[in-house]
Design a protein around this motif. Structure first.
Motif, PDB file in Angstrom:
ATOM      1  N   LEU A   1       0.933  -1.228   0.093  1.00 17.82           N
ATOM      2  CA  LEU A   1       0.020   0.055   0.186  1.00 17.82           C
ATOM      3  C   LEU A   1       0.780   1.229   0.005  1.00 17.82           C
ATOM      4  O   LEU A   1       0.779   2.121  -0.713  1.00 17.82           O
ATOM      5  CB  LEU A   1      -0.836  -0.042   1.106  1.00 17.82           C
TER       6      LEU A   1
ATOM      7  N   GLY B   1       2.376   2.227  -3.154  1.00 18.15           N
ATOM      8  CA  GLY B   1       1.408   2.885  -4.111  1.00 18.15           C
ATOM      9  C   GLY B   1       1.000   4.285  -3.742  1.00 18.15           C
ATOM     10  O   GLY B   1       1.044   5.179  -4.591  1.00 18.15           O
TER      11      GLY B   1
ATOM     12  N   ARG C   1      -7.564   1.534   2.014  1.00 17.08           N
ATOM     13  CA  ARG C   1      -6.686   1.778   0.553  1.00 17.08           C
ATOM     14  C   ARG C   1      -6.344   0.450  -0.066  1.00 17.08           C
ATOM     15  O   ARG C   1      -6.545   0.254  -0.803  1.00 17.08           O
ATOM     16  CB  ARG C   1      -6.104   2.937   0.312  1.00 17.08           C
TER      17      ARG C   1
ATOM     18  N   LYS D   1      -9.008  -1.990  -0.766  1.00 13.37           N
ATOM     19  CA  LYS D   1      -9.764  -1.645  -2.091  1.00 13.37           C
ATOM     20  C   LYS D   1      -8.736  -1.929  -3.242  1.00 13.37           C
ATOM     21  O   LYS D   1      -9.386  -2.496  -4.321  1.00 13.37           O
ATOM     22  CB  LYS D   1      -9.928  -0.030  -2.245  1.00 13.37           C
ATOM     23  N   TRP D   2      -7.359  -1.883  -3.158  1.00 15.00           N
ATOM     24  CA  TRP D   2      -6.431  -2.280  -3.913  1.00 15.00           C
ATOM     25  C   TRP D   2      -6.401  -3.679  -4.065  1.00 15.00           C
ATOM     26  O   TRP D   2      -6.290  -3.942  -5.615  1.00 15.00           O
ATOM     27  CB  TRP D   2      -4.960  -1.648  -3.883  1.00 15.00           C
ATOM     28  N   ARG D   3      -6.401  -4.450  -3.045  1.00 13.15           N
ATOM     29  CA  ARG D   3      -6.469  -5.853  -3.291  1.00 13.15           C
ATOM     30  C   ARG D   3      -7.526  -6.566  -4.113  1.00 13.15           C
ATOM     31  O   ARG D   3      -7.539  -7.455  -4.853  1.00 13.15           O
ATOM     32  CB  ARG D   3      -6.187  -6.626  -1.933  1.00 13.15           C
TER      33      ARG D   3
ATOM     34  N   LYS E   1      -6.615  -2.030 -12.096  1.00 10.68           N
ATOM     35  CA  LYS E   1      -5.381  -1.677 -11.480  1.00 10.68           C
ATOM     36  C   LYS E   1      -4.555  -1.079 -12.621  1.00 10.68           C
ATOM     37  O   LYS E   1      -3.842  -0.064 -12.407  1.00 10.68           O
ATOM     38  CB  LYS E   1      -4.658  -2.827 -10.990  1.00 10.68           C
TER      39      LYS E   1
ATOM     40  N   ARG F   1      -3.064   2.787 -12.761  1.00  4.79           N
ATOM     41  CA  ARG F   1      -1.532   2.862 -13.020  1.00  4.79           C
ATOM     42  C   ARG F   1      -1.476   4.250 -14.151  1.00  4.79           C
ATOM     43  O   ARG F   1      -0.657   4.858 -14.002  1.00  4.79           O
ATOM     44  CB  ARG F   1      -0.984   1.695 -13.324  1.00  4.79           C
TER      45      ARG F   1
END
Length: 161
Positions: free
Chosen positions: A12, A15, A82, A85-87, A94, A98
């Motif tokens: 995390l 990012g 966060r 949410k990313w996972r 994703k 990016r």
């Protein structure tokens, strides 16, 4: 800190700190032994992999660990949310994020600050108003969105609208 969250936090933080517009103070090949006890605790799950990481990655992780260590409990909770949410994001989501980040990095510092301010103002709105604006934006055609973006750019440049 509980070690089960360490690795997740590291990912995390990488990012999150990629969004930081300040350059990292690069340290050539920072060793695991050079880390503070607190940094080691946050980055604990990476100890066995540390020597195989690139210097830039190590520096980002160190900066992320330092940020984590100075974060308030509510900020830490936001970071955990966060990461979750990313996972849960799909590979295409994703990739889209990016791509948007790459576009963001290409903006001038002033443009980035304007975007941060606008987002901060949006976050301060009541939930119902935010939802209303989101629905309104989503209902627009691509052409309408393009016209609005162009108008906003012109206003920011002082050319009127």
């Amino acid at each position: 800190m509980n070690n089960k969250y360490s690795f997740q936090l590291c990912v995390l933080l990488i990012g999150l700190f990629a969004f930081n517009t300040h350059s990292l103070a690069a340290v050539t090949n920072p060793s695991w032994q050079s880390l503070t006890a607190e940094q080691k605790q946050v980055l604990g799950k990476l100890e066995n992999k540390w020597s195989s990481l690139a210097d830039t990655q190590k520096n980002k992780l160190i900066k992320g660990a330092d940020h984590w260590l100075t974060a308030t409990p509510s900020q830490r909770e936001q970071l955990k949310n966060r990461m979750q949410k990313w996972r849960n994001a799909s590979p295409s989501e994703k990739a889209n994020l990016r791509n948007k980040f790459e576009q963001f990095k290409k903006l001038t510092p002033e443009q980035r600050q304007n975007m941060r301010s606008a987002f901060s103002n949006f976050k301060k709105l009541p939930a119902d108003k935010k939802q209303q604006l989101k629905k309104r934006w989503q209902s627009l055609s691509p052409e309408q969105k393009k016209k609005i973006r162009k108008k906003l750019r012109q206003r920011r440049k002082g050319n009127g609208g």
